[in-house]
Write a protein that holds these residues in place. Structure first.
Motif, PDB file in Angstrom:
ATOM      1  N   PRO A  12       1.051  -1.365   0.095  1.00  0.00           N
ATOM      2  CA  PRO A  12       0.136  -0.094  -0.041  1.00  0.00           C
ATOM      3  C   PRO A  12       1.020   1.259   0.134  1.00  0.00           C
ATOM      4  O   PRO A  12       0.792   1.897   0.913  1.00  0.00           O
ATOM      5  N   LEU A  15      -0.307   5.656   1.027  1.00  0.00           N
ATOM      6  CA  LEU A  15      -0.453   5.949   2.295  1.00  0.00           C
ATOM      7  C   LEU A  15       1.027   6.127   3.024  1.00  0.00           C
ATOM      8  O   LEU A  15       1.490   7.122   3.804  1.00  0.00           O
ATOM      9  N   ASP A  59     -12.323  10.849   1.753  1.00  0.00           N
ATOM     10  CA  ASP A  59     -11.640   9.555   1.887  1.00  0.00           C
ATOM     11  C   ASP A  59     -12.804   8.563   2.388  1.00  0.00           C
ATOM     12  O   ASP A  59     -13.044   7.454   2.077  1.00  0.00           O
ATOM     13  N   MET A  63     -14.013   5.534   0.506  1.00  0.00           N
ATOM     14  CA  MET A  63     -13.844   3.954   1.080  1.00  0.00           C
ATOM     15  C   MET A  63     -15.125   3.122   1.416  1.00  0.00           C
ATOM     16  O   MET A  63     -15.503   1.973   1.309  1.00  0.00           O
ATOM     17  N   PRO A  72     -11.845  -4.011  -2.677  1.00  0.00           N
ATOM     18  CA  PRO A  72     -10.985  -3.853  -1.498  1.00  0.00           C
ATOM     19  C   PRO A  72     -10.331  -2.204  -1.834  1.00  0.00           C
ATOM     20  O   PRO A  72     -10.318  -2.013  -2.701  1.00  0.00           O
ATOM     21  N   PHE A  73      -9.999  -1.868  -0.592  1.00  0.00           N
ATOM     22  CA  PHE A  73      -9.328  -0.714  -0.597  1.00  0.00           C
ATOM     23  C   PHE A  73      -7.973  -0.638   0.117  1.00  0.00           C
ATOM     24  O   PHE A  73      -7.279   0.230   0.070  1.00  0.00           O
ATOM     25  N   TRP A  74      -7.986  -1.351   1.136  1.00  0.00           N
ATOM     26  CA  TRP A  74      -6.629  -1.496   2.063  1.00  0.00           C
ATOM     27  C   TRP A  74      -5.793  -2.476   1.486  1.00  0.00           C
ATOM     28  O   TRP A  74      -4.633  -2.483   1.561  1.00  0.00           O
ATOM     29  N   ASP A  75      -6.260  -3.727   0.924  1.00  0.00           N
ATOM     30  CA  ASP A  75      -5.452  -4.717   0.566  1.00  0.00           C
ATOM     31  C   ASP A  75      -5.034  -4.362  -0.968  1.00  0.00           C
ATOM     32  O   ASP A  75      -5.225  -3.515  -1.554  1.00  0.00           O
ATOM     33  N   THR A  76      -4.117  -5.313  -1.325  1.00  0.00           N
ATOM     34  CA  THR A  76      -3.618  -4.988  -2.916  1.00  0.00           C
ATOM     35  C   THR A  76      -3.986  -6.180  -3.742  1.00  0.00           C
ATOM     36  O   THR A  76      -3.433  -6.492  -4.636  1.00  0.00           O
ATOM     37  N   ILE A  95      -9.501   8.804  -3.025  1.00  0.00           N
ATOM     38  CA  ILE A  95      -8.810   8.297  -2.014  1.00  0.00           C
ATOM     39  C   ILE A  95      -7.487   9.414  -1.915  1.00  0.00           C
ATOM     40  O   ILE A  95      -6.945   9.930  -1.015  1.00  0.00           O
ATOM     41  N   TYR A  99      -5.904  12.265   0.361  1.00  0.00           N
ATOM     42  CA  TYR A  99      -4.635  12.494   0.923  1.00  0.00           C
ATOM     43  C   TYR A  99      -3.747  13.502   0.747  1.00  0.00           C
ATOM     44  O   TYR A  99      -3.422  13.937   1.623  1.00  0.00           O
TER      45      TYR A  99
END
Length: 157
Positions: A12, A15, A59, A63, A72-76, A95, A99
Motif C-alpha cells: 500500500p 499512504l 476519503d 472507502m 478492496p481498498f486496504w489490501d492489494t 482517496i 490524501y
C-alpha cells in the motif's frame, strides 16, 4: 495476460509515501522553518482545518463506496468491481486526492511550507508509481468498460 493475476500493487504505497513525506517535512521545518507566511495565522489554521476535514470526508465517502461494492481498498488484491458511483463520478482517485488535500490542510494547520512541497511530491509520485499501475490493472480487468470510464472521468480533478 490473466487479469486476475495482474495485481495493482504489492504494497500500500500511497499512504506510506504521504506519511513519509509529511514526517520528513516536519523534521525539515524543525531544522529550517519554512512558514507559509501571512499575518492572519488564525485564518490560515482555520482554512487548513476546513481542507483537512473535507479531505477526511472525501476519503471516508470513497472507502464506504468501495466497501458497498465489495471492492478492496486496504489490501492489494484484484478489483472485484469497477466502481463509478459516489466520489468516483468526480475523480478516478478520490482517496489519493483526499490524501493530497489532507496533507495540504495539515501544512496550513502547522504553517509548514515543507509539507506543501511534500504533498506535491507525494501526489506526483503516487500518480507516476501507483496510479499508472492501478490503471493497467483495471484496464486488463474491465476492458472497454474501464476505457469508457477513463474518457468521462478525470484522473485527479
Amino acid at each position: 495476460m490473466n487479469a486476475y493475476r495482474l495485481k495493482p500493487l504489492r504494497y500500500p504505497w500511497p499512504l506510506a509515501v504521504f506519511a513519509t513525506g509529511l514526517i520528513f517535512a516536519g523534521f525539515l521545518h524543525h531544522l529550517a522553518p519554512l512558514p507559509l507566511g501571512g499575518t492572519d495565522a488564525w485564518g490560515l489554521r482555520f482554512t487548513g482545518l476546513i481542507i483537512f476535514l473535507a479531505a477526511t470526508l472525501l476519503d471516508i465517502w470513497a472507502m464506504k463506496t468501495l466497501a458497498d461494492h465489495h471492492t478492496p481498498f486496504w489490501d492489494t488484491g484484484c478489483a472485484k468491481r469497477l466502481v463509478t458511483t459516489g466520489p468516483f463520478q468526480l475523480t478516478r482517485n478520490p482517496i489519493y486526492l483526499g490524501y493530497t488535500l489532507a496533507a495540504i490542510g495539515l501544512a496550513l494547520l502547522a504553517d509548514n511550507g515543507w509539507m506543501v512541497a511534500a504533498a506535491i511530491v507525494a501526489a506526483a509520485s503516487t500518480s507516476y508509481l501507483v496510479i499508472r499501475c492501478e490503471e493497467r490493472h483495471l484496464l486488463a480487468r474491465f476492458g472497454i468498460e474501464y476505457e469508457s470510464y477513463l474518457r468521462r472521468t478525470r484522473r485527479w480533478i
